[in-house]
Scaffold this motif. Structure first.
Motif, short mmCIF file in Angstrom:
data_model
loop_
_atom_site.label_atom_id
_atom_site.label_comp_id
_atom_site.label_asym_id
_atom_site.label_seq_id
_atom_site.Cartn_x
_atom_site.Cartn_y
_atom_site.Cartn_z
N GLU A 35 51.98 -8.37 18.37
CA GLU A 35 51.68 -7.78 17.06
C GLU A 35 50.24 -7.24 17.04
O GLU A 35 49.98 -6.17 16.49
CB GLU A 35 51.87 -8.82 15.97
N ASP A 40 54.62 -2.60 16.04
CA ASP A 40 56.04 -2.26 16.16
C ASP A 40 56.29 -1.17 17.20
O ASP A 40 57.43 -0.70 17.33
CB ASP A 40 56.58 -1.79 14.80
N THR A 41 55.27 -0.76 17.92
CA THR A 41 55.45 0.30 18.92
C THR A 41 56.43 -0.15 20.00
O THR A 41 56.26 -1.22 20.59
CB THR A 41 54.10 0.64 19.59
#
Length: 265
Positions: A35, A40-41
């Motif tokens: 994180e 969220d990549t």
């Protein structure tokens, strides 16, 4: 002839097994770190983009070599982050590469504090890729410095260049070089061997390497980069007579050096 073929097969299989003996392993630390580093990549599969070489069992936990390498024609890596999951400060190095560093071949040496994944997050125009190795090493961040603090500080900032080929004149040739910087890179976890008091963290946190006016690479470093940092890399020769190196440490000291290349005039 048959015995020779069998022997060759055994060697080939042994080498293949060695190459695969320390892939990344699943662990809880990365779930927490992900994180912070990528959010969220989505992380893409890196098999065809680059390789990472690191020892399965490190000879010296305070100077573990990490090599990132690409083959000719691979998509350029413009940025990479070296993360050591189990280190007190997991981000070892945040690296940005200029176009003369493509295809990338880059080595640095790091401290590994306990058995850990060492992972590379590599950014390209196509997205972020991840690859790495699991390294068995312990105590690297608290390992005693190799020199007396007074001696280490007296030589701090000295730089040396080594090249591994003959002098060249033609621009565009891929060459190999190594830059070494004298600096204790104290992690804050080491003790003075006389007083047994902790030595405060004091390390290079910014490095810039240029070939003439052309940027080769920059680094934002943490406590995990080894004492007396060494960087070995391939680059495309542009004919400039020297490298210009600028380093800054956490005490605000700035070290600059012009290192003459072995380029024929």
């Amino acid at each position: 002839m048959k015995q020779i073929l069998i022997a060759s097969l055994i060697v080939a299989l042994s080498q293949a097994a060695t190459a695969q003996e320390n892939p990344l392993i699943d662990g809880p630390s990365w779930a927490d770190l992900r994180e912070d580093f990528v959010g969220d990549t989505p992380l893409l599969v890196a098999d065809d983009l680059f390789t990472v070489d690191a020892p399965y069992r490190a000879h010296d936990a305070a100077t573990v070599p990490i090599v990132i390498a690409q083959s000719a024609g691979a998509t350029p890596i413009d940025h990479a982050v070296v993360i050591i999951d189990e280190n007190p400060a997991p981000m070892a190095a945040d690296l940005t590469f200029g176009s003369a560093m493509h295809p990338l071949k880059f080595e640095l040496r790091v401290r590994v504090n306990q058995y850990s994944n060492v992972r590379i997050l590599a950014d390209t125009a196509e997205g972020t890729f991840m690859k790495g190795r699991y390294v068995k090493a312990s105590g690297g961040c608290s390992a005693p410095a190799s020199r007396d603090p007074e001696v280490a500080l007296a030589s701090m900032g000295l730089m040396r260049l080594q090249q591994f080929d003959d002098p060249v004149q033609m621009s565009g040739q891929i060459r190999d070089a190594q830059i070494m910087i004298r600096h204790p890179n104290y992690s804050g976890l080491q003790r003075d061997q006389v007083t047994q008091l902790f030595i405060g963290a004091h390390f290079i946190d910014k490095l810039e390497v240029f070939q003439g006016d052309e940027m080769l690479f920059t680094m934002e470093g943490g406590i995990s980069v080894s004492e007396n940092p060494v960087f070995r890399f391939s680059y495309r020769e542009n004919g400039a007579p020297a490298f210009h190196v600028r380093a800054r440490d956490t005490e605000g000291n700035v070290f600059e050096e012009t290192l003459q290349k072995n380029v024929e005039s």
